[in-house]
Design a protein around this motif. Sequence first.
Motif, mmCIF file in Angstrom:
data_model
loop_
_atom_site.group_PDB
_atom_site.id
_atom_site.type_symbol
_atom_site.label_atom_id
_atom_site.label_comp_id
_atom_site.label_asym_id
_atom_site.label_seq_id
_atom_site.Cartn_x
_atom_site.Cartn_y
_atom_site.Cartn_z
ATOM 1 N N LEU A 102 -21.585 82.973 -8.183
ATOM 2 C CA LEU A 102 -22.717 82.175 -8.653
ATOM 3 C C LEU A 102 -23.402 82.835 -9.847
ATOM 4 O O LEU A 102 -23.769 82.162 -10.818
ATOM 5 N N ILE A 103 -23.551 84.157 -9.794
ATOM 6 C CA ILE A 103 -24.154 84.885 -10.921
ATOM 7 C C ILE A 103 -23.294 84.736 -12.165
ATOM 8 O O ILE A 103 -23.804 84.493 -13.274
ATOM 9 N N ALA A 104 -21.978 84.875 -12.011
ATOM 10 C CA ALA A 104 -21.071 84.726 -13.158
ATOM 11 C C ALA A 104 -21.171 83.326 -13.748
ATOM 12 O O ALA A 104 -21.159 83.154 -14.984
ATOM 13 N N LEU A 105 -21.282 82.319 -12.896
ATOM 14 C CA LEU A 105 -21.410 80.935 -13.367
ATOM 15 C C LEU A 105 -22.710 80.749 -14.143
ATOM 16 O O LEU A 105 -22.725 80.097 -15.205
ATOM 17 N N GLU A 106 -23.789 81.337 -13.646
ATOM 18 C CA GLU A 106 -25.080 81.229 -14.329
ATOM 19 C C GLU A 106 -25.032 81.902 -15.699
ATOM 20 O O GLU A 106 -25.595 81.378 -16.676
ATOM 21 N N VAL A 107 -24.380 83.033 -15.779
ATOM 22 C CA VAL A 107 -24.263 83.735 -17.063
ATOM 23 C C VAL A 107 -23.451 82.894 -18.044
ATOM 24 O O VAL A 107 -23.832 82.757 -19.223
ATOM 25 N N ILE A 131 -28.094 86.632 -21.622
ATOM 26 C CA ILE A 131 -28.206 87.420 -20.397
ATOM 27 C C ILE A 131 -29.639 87.427 -19.880
ATOM 28 O O ILE A 131 -29.885 87.338 -18.674
ATOM 29 N N SER A 132 -30.607 87.515 -20.802
ATOM 30 C CA SER A 132 -32.005 87.514 -20.370
ATOM 31 C C SER A 132 -32.382 86.180 -19.734
ATOM 32 O O SER A 132 -33.117 86.139 -18.749
ATOM 33 N N LEU A 133 -31.855 85.074 -20.285
ATOM 34 C CA LEU A 133 -32.099 83.766 -19.682
ATOM 35 C C LEU A 133 -31.417 83.666 -18.321
ATOM 36 O O LEU A 133 -31.969 83.094 -17.377
ATOM 37 N N ALA A 134 -30.216 84.235 -18.228
ATOM 38 C CA ALA A 134 -29.495 84.214 -16.956
ATOM 39 C C ALA A 134 -30.262 84.966 -15.880
ATOM 40 O O ALA A 134 -30.192 84.607 -14.694
ATOM 41 N N HIS A 135 -31.000 86.007 -16.296
ATOM 42 C CA HIS A 135 -31.765 86.774 -15.319
ATOM 43 C C HIS A 135 -32.794 85.918 -14.593
ATOM 44 O O HIS A 135 -33.067 86.134 -13.404
ATOM 45 N N PHE A 136 -33.371 84.972 -15.298
ATOM 46 C CA PHE A 136 -34.332 84.076 -14.653
ATOM 47 C C PHE A 136 -33.658 83.322 -13.514
ATOM 48 O O PHE A 136 -34.197 83.229 -12.408
ATOM 49 N N PHE A 137 -32.470 82.809 -13.773
ATOM 50 C CA PHE A 137 -31.754 82.031 -12.757
ATOM 51 C C PHE A 137 -31.182 82.930 -11.657
ATOM 52 O O PHE A 137 -31.085 82.510 -10.497
ATOM 53 N N ILE A 138 -30.805 84.160 -12.015
ATOM 54 C CA ILE A 138 -30.338 85.102 -10.994
ATOM 55 C C ILE A 138 -31.476 85.421 -10.028
ATOM 56 O O ILE A 138 -31.287 85.457 -8.806
#
Length: 217
Positions: A102-107, A131-138
């Motif tokens: 799921l994290i990989a998909l968000e990135v 990556i910084s935007l992905a951190h929000f979703f992570i």
Amino acid sequence: MSAYAWVNALGGLLIVTSTMVVLARSVKKSAILYALQSFVLVLLLVSLAFATDSEVLFMWSASAFITKVVLVPGMLLFLQRKLGADSQDLGERLSPFKSITLIALEVLICFAAIQGVDLYTAAEVKPALAISLAHFFIGLTCIVSQRNIVKQIFGYCLMENGSHVTLALLAPQAPELVEIGIATDAIFAVLIMVLMVLKIYKTTKTLDTRDLMELRG
């Protein structure tokens, strides 16, 4: 290796450390890994300061070290000591494989979304920005997918780190007052959540959200 390349490389390391925070099974390990991730964030801010010749970012990195590497993990370790044995197994809803997938998909989604961004300040740091935007979703994923309320605090911390990096990448010359406001909000938010968790645990003797779904008179 240029300063911008260091920024993007450290952004990639942020994803690794955030994944480790999500997968950690105890409060102590999660707090230590969060401190490690925050230290990587500090190094990213320093690299960005060199790349953009921004004195403000040097001050950001110093305040981020104090708040994110020292104070917030310290509060979480205090929580760990207060919870005792119940802080050793935070449980999980998703398996490690599903969490990593799921994290990989968000990135990947954030990398695709960031390709349409055409800002001068983001031209050299698009990988780090994605990556910084992905951190929000992570962080949001951590909140939603974990059933332990302590682990949800770490989800909030990951979201806050992501927003912090995004702001630094898009506005490296923003006044130090902005950083102070963000750091202060984060510290007080974590402090309030820690106190709430201690109160909930003292009253219910559980940290599992499944056991907290019903209001009892």
